[in-house]
Design a protein around this motif. Structure first.
Motif, PDB file in Angstrom:
ATOM      1  N   LEU A 175       0.824  -1.202   0.000  1.00  0.00           N
ATOM      2  CA  LEU A 175       0.000   0.000   0.000  1.00  0.00           C
ATOM      3  C   LEU A 175       0.861   1.257   0.000  1.00  0.00           C
ATOM      4  O   LEU A 175       0.570   2.230  -0.711  1.00  0.00           O
ATOM      5  N   LEU A 176       1.931   1.252   0.770  1.00  0.00           N
ATOM      6  CA  LEU A 176       2.839   2.394   0.781  1.00  0.00           C
ATOM      7  C   LEU A 176       3.518   2.576  -0.571  1.00  0.00           C
ATOM      8  O   LEU A 176       3.680   3.700  -1.058  1.00  0.00           O
ATOM      9  N   SER A 177       3.886   1.475  -1.207  1.00  0.00           N
ATOM     10  CA  SER A 177       4.499   1.554  -2.539  1.00  0.00           C
ATOM     11  C   SER A 177       3.521   2.095  -3.573  1.00  0.00           C
ATOM     12  O   SER A 177       3.903   2.869  -4.462  1.00  0.00           O
ATOM     13  N   SER A 178       2.247   1.722  -3.463  1.00  0.00           N
ATOM     14  CA  SER A 178       1.247   2.230  -4.415  1.00  0.00           C
ATOM     15  C   SER A 178       1.057   3.731  -4.262  1.00  0.00           C
ATOM     16  O   SER A 178       0.940   4.465  -5.253  1.00  0.00           O
ATOM     17  N   GLU A 524      14.212  10.184  -8.211  1.00  0.00           N
ATOM     18  CA  GLU A 524      14.977   9.342  -9.128  1.00  0.00           C
ATOM     19  C   GLU A 524      15.319   7.998  -8.498  1.00  0.00           C
ATOM     20  O   GLU A 524      15.239   6.959  -9.146  1.00  0.00           O
ATOM     21  N   ARG A 525      15.688   8.029  -7.238  1.00  0.00           N
ATOM     22  CA  ARG A 525      16.069   6.771  -6.582  1.00  0.00           C
ATOM     23  C   ARG A 525      14.867   5.859  -6.409  1.00  0.00           C
ATOM     24  O   ARG A 525      14.980   4.632  -6.538  1.00  0.00           O
ATOM     25  N   HIS A 529      14.506   1.965  -7.997  1.00  0.00           N
ATOM     26  CA  HIS A 529      14.529   0.776  -7.139  1.00  0.00           C
ATOM     27  C   HIS A 529      13.242   0.566  -6.362  1.00  0.00           C
ATOM     28  O   HIS A 529      13.058  -0.519  -5.799  1.00  0.00           O
ATOM     29  N   GLY A 530      12.373   1.551  -6.253  1.00  0.00           N
ATOM     30  CA  GLY A 530      11.175   1.389  -5.446  1.00  0.00           C
ATOM     31  C   GLY A 530      11.505   1.356  -3.972  1.00  0.00           C
ATOM     32  O   GLY A 530      12.485   1.956  -3.508  1.00  0.00           O
ATOM     33  N   LEU A 531      10.686   0.634  -3.204  1.00  0.00           N
ATOM     34  CA  LEU A 531      10.957   0.510  -1.774  1.00  0.00           C
ATOM     35  C   LEU A 531      12.205  -0.308  -1.492  1.00  0.00           C
ATOM     36  O   LEU A 531      12.758  -0.235  -0.393  1.00  0.00           O
ATOM     37  N   ALA A 532      12.649  -1.097  -2.478  1.00  0.00           N
ATOM     38  CA  ALA A 532      13.867  -1.889  -2.279  1.00  0.00           C
ATOM     39  C   ALA A 532      15.110  -1.015  -2.191  1.00  0.00           C
ATOM     40  O   ALA A 532      16.149  -1.466  -1.710  1.00  0.00           O
ATOM     41  N   GLY A 533      15.032   0.232  -2.646  1.00  0.00           N
ATOM     42  CA  GLY A 533      16.181   1.119  -2.552  1.00  0.00           C
ATOM     43  C   GLY A 533      16.389   1.726  -1.192  1.00  0.00           C
ATOM     44  O   GLY A 533      17.377   2.435  -0.984  1.00  0.00           O
ATOM     45  N   ALA A 534      15.500   1.464  -0.271  1.00  0.00           N
ATOM     46  CA  ALA A 534      15.645   1.993   1.089  1.00  0.00           C
ATOM     47  C   ALA A 534      16.623   1.142   1.876  1.00  0.00           C
ATOM     48  O   ALA A 534      16.527  -0.088   1.888  1.00  0.00           O
ATOM     49  N   SER A 559      21.169   7.832  -0.187  1.00  0.00           N
ATOM     50  CA  SER A 559      20.518   6.734   0.522  1.00  0.00           C
ATOM     51  C   SER A 559      19.392   7.269   1.390  1.00  0.00           C
ATOM     52  O   SER A 559      19.435   8.400   1.859  1.00  0.00           O
ATOM     53  N   TRP A 560      18.380   6.454   1.583  1.00  0.00           N
ATOM     54  CA  TRP A 560      17.255   6.841   2.422  1.00  0.00           C
ATOM     55  C   TRP A 560      16.738   5.588   3.117  1.00  0.00           C
ATOM     56  O   TRP A 560      17.020   4.459   2.717  1.00  0.00           O
ATOM     57  N   THR A 561      15.990   5.790   4.178  1.00  0.00           N
ATOM     58  CA  THR A 561      15.500   4.683   4.982  1.00  0.00           C
ATOM     59  C   THR A 561      14.014   4.870   5.223  1.00  0.00           C
ATOM     60  O   THR A 561      13.489   5.989   5.182  1.00  0.00           O
ATOM     61  N   LEU A 562      13.319   3.766   5.476  1.00  0.00           N
ATOM     62  CA  LEU A 562      11.895   3.799   5.778  1.00  0.00           C
ATOM     63  C   LEU A 562      11.623   4.003   7.261  1.00  0.00           C
ATOM     64  O   LEU A 562      10.452   4.127   7.651  1.00  0.00           O
ATOM     65  N   ALA A 563      12.678   4.005   8.086  1.00  0.00           N
ATOM     66  CA  ALA A 563      12.532   4.270   9.531  1.00  0.00           C
ATOM     67  C   ALA A 563      11.474   3.356  10.144  1.00  0.00           C
ATOM     68  O   ALA A 563      11.591   2.129  10.099  1.00  0.00           O
ATOM     69  N   GLY A 564      10.416   3.926  10.700  1.00  0.00           N
ATOM     70  CA  GLY A 564       9.383   3.121  11.353  1.00  0.00           C
ATOM     71  C   GLY A 564       8.559   2.276  10.414  1.00  0.00           C
ATOM     72  O   GLY A 564       7.906   1.316  10.837  1.00  0.00           O
ATOM     73  N   TRP A 565       8.557   2.593   9.108  1.00  0.00           N
ATOM     74  CA  TRP A 565       7.802   1.799   8.134  1.00  0.00           C
ATOM     75  C   TRP A 565       8.622   0.653   7.552  1.00  0.00           C
ATOM     76  O   TRP A 565       8.123  -0.103   6.731  1.00  0.00           O
ATOM     77  N   GLY A 566       9.900   0.533   7.940  1.00  0.00           N
ATOM     78  CA  GLY A 566      10.771  -0.464   7.348  1.00  0.00           C
ATOM     79  C   GLY A 566      10.561  -1.858   7.867  1.00  0.00           C
ATOM     80  O   GLY A 566       9.927  -2.153   8.821  1.00  0.00           O
TER      81      GLY A 566
END
Length: 566
Positions: A175-178, A524-525, A529-534, A559-566
């Motif tokens: 859902l987050l990716s959508s 761009e990132r 890569h989508g959520l896989a780039g986190a 680089s980036w992170t999903l933090a609490g959503w990861g």
């Protein structure tokens, strides 16, 4: 008349062309076109060029929920618009099914019964149950709501300002990716910042630590926050969706005399939602006199006199006239006032159901709050229990906040802060208490002996007291009093409710500080890569990376992170 006007227009056109040619020959630029500039900030001045530039840089904040989308500009205290996603909002031009009798979005009463899940599912943006969820339909709804928000309310170009999304802290990755793919593919946002709803609710209350009780649509979420970090989370399916379904069944039984399926609803959704917001209430817990002596004294000082038992009993036996569910515009129905609290007691507090018969995701709200406090360390628990924040649509039901706090106080008084309980444990505690009372030493009868401290001469004690009084500096004493006056001890260890402006106002406040969030997704990132780039955020101790270099722990600049959503 026509020829004169035509000649006049041709003369004006020749004059403008000759003027532009003279300007181009002389090297001077032509007159610039006038562009509309939106000044979004409520604190900016239209007479200053710097304020106009600052207004253009203001971020746009969107708060996503299961049913509503709130949008507005940073620096504002309330959102500019609130948009729903019901059948009425999804109808295209030329679609007149809203006026057909028996349709899902008809203005008249529904003639055919419908299942409870289908009855509420037409008004949801998404569902946490991903098994039967059409992600393509969710993306279309999000795109439609965004276009309507920008073109009808915000009146600015999409993709030109920073975008901040306020999302629930528990959200499935598909859902987050959508949501992110829809925004990045339809519009050219350079980056998107994600902020969690519970933390923003605490920030809107001016707190760093709190216990956020979100009585939302699909589920109720209890989140313990300490220093802006989520340390414990529990949730239950007892929320407004189940309450609305139970109220719809109650109104269906009230409007029809024929016995049908117990899971079917035959009343209009809008009428039922209005009935819940206007008539439902929560009765206080039987046999309780309040939460604490402090709250009782505050109520006494304000002059609010609580009704007596006779007045409460007389009030429960009264009847209330409500519009008839079968024909709201013409008839009225008499309903006992005590019946209006039954859906709340059954859905949110599980009245008549034993705790052992409930699943982990079906706990009543008060027990869920108590279990969340049990998960917290003692020092964190002392801060959070004194800063309980209620949010969501269910928090507006009259009496529900006081009822939850009273139930939690009763559980604390009954069980303490120990998660271990049962009949055997209670028997062992009673035996240890009796043994402790039996082994208590008996005081000696000869109490004429003086203590050793009294053997010292009194003259020496008087000298020491005199020296200590002479050593007191009045300046230091004044500074000590001022320090004690300014540094008040924090309130902790008691159950207390704190008001908040909501998650959207908290996000508006945080976005106005121009600080970097933990989750900043670059366009761009993400498209690559989508959520896989986190990358995984391995920093679990709150170490803040160097903001000047833009580096996170073990990552590069992008680089980036999903933090609490990861």
């Amino acid at each position: 008349m026509t020829s004169g006007s035509t000649a006049y227009n041709l003369d004006d056109r020749r004059t403008s062309i000759s003027t532009s040619l003279r300007q181009s020959q002389s090297g001077r630029p032509s007159t610039p076109q006038h562009h509309l500039r939106s000044n979004n900030s409520s604190f900016a001045s239209t007479s200053s060029a710097s304020s106009s530039l600052r207004g253009e840089e203001d971020a746009i904040i969107f708060e996503f929920g299961s049913r509503w989308l709130r949008a507005g500009f940073e620096g504002d205290s309330t959102p500019t618009c609130v948009i729903g996603c019901g059948p009425e909002d999804s109808r295209r031009a030329g679609d007149y099914r809203g006026w057909l009798r028996g349709s899902l979005n008809a203005n008249t009463s529904r003639s055919r019964p419908i299942k409870a899940e289908e009855w509420t599912g037409a008004y949801e943006l998404w569902s946490m149950d991903m098994r039967n969820l059409d992600l393509g339909l969710v993306e279309d709804k999000i795109e439609r709501m965004f276009r309507e928000t920008y073109n009808k309310y915000l009146l600015t170009d999409a993709g030109t300002a920073r975008l901040v999304l306020v999302l629930p802290s528990i959200m499935p990755h598909p859902l987050l990716s959508s949501v992110l793919s829809t925004l990045f593919s339809r519009w050219r946002f350079p980056s998107i910042t994600l902020l969690p709803s519970p933390t923003m609710t605490a920030a809107a209350a001016g707190l760093r630590s709190a216990l956020v009780v979100d009585l939302g649509w699909a589920e109720t979420t209890i989140t313990g926050i300490y220093e802006y970090r989520e340390v414990a989370t529990k949730r239950s399916t007892r929320a407004m969706k189940s309450l609305l379904q139970e109220t719809g069944k109650f109104l269906s039984r009230l409007s029809s005399t024929s016995s049908g399926d117990a899971d079917e609803i035959s009343v209009d959704f809008g009428f039922c939602e209005e009935f819940v917001s206007r008539f439902l209430w929560c009765k206080p817990r039987a046999g309780t006199s309040g939460i604490s002596a402090q709250s009782q004294s505050m109520e006494t000082q304000e002059g609010d006199s609580e009704p007596t038992d006779q007045e409460s009993a007389a009030l429960l036996h009264q009847t209330v006239s409500i519009p008839s569910p079968s024909n709201p515009s013409a008839n009225y129905t008499e309903v006992p006032f005590s019946k209006l609290t039954e859906p709340v007691e059954k859905v949110l507090f599980a009245e008549g159901v034993a705790e052992c018969d409930l699943d982990d995701e079906e706990k009543p709200i008060a027990l869920l709050v108590y279990n969340t406090l049990l998960l917290l360390p003692p020092d964190v628990r002392g801060f959070c229990m004194s800063r309980i924040i209620f949010s969501g649509g269910g928090a507006n039901i009259p009496g529900i906040r006081q009822r939850i706090l009273t139930e939690v106080a009763f559980l604390v008084e009954k069980h303490g802060w120990s998660p271990v309980r049962g009949k055997v444990i209670e028997q062992q505690r009673q035996k240890l208490q009796d043994l402790r009372l039996s082994e208590r030493p008996i005081p000696a009868k000869n109490d004429k002996e003086t203590p050793p401290s009294s053997e010292s001469p009194t003259g020496q004690d008087d000298t020491e007291k005199r020296d200590s009084e002479e050593e007191i500096d009045p300046v230091e004493e004044k500074l000590r009093r001022m320090r004690d006056k300014d540094n008040k001890p924090p309130v902790q260890g008691i159950l207390r409710e704190v008001e908040s402006l909501g998650p959207w106002a908290g996000a508006s406040l945080v976005a106005g500080l121009k600080i970097r969030s933990l989750v900043e997704i670059e366009r761009e990132r993400f498209l690559q890569h989508g959520l896989a780039g986190a990358s995984r955020d391995l920093d679990a101790h709150g170490h803040v990376p160097d903001r000047r270099s833009g580096l996170r722990s073990g990552g590069d600049r992008s680089s980036w992170t999903l933090a609490g959503w990861g």
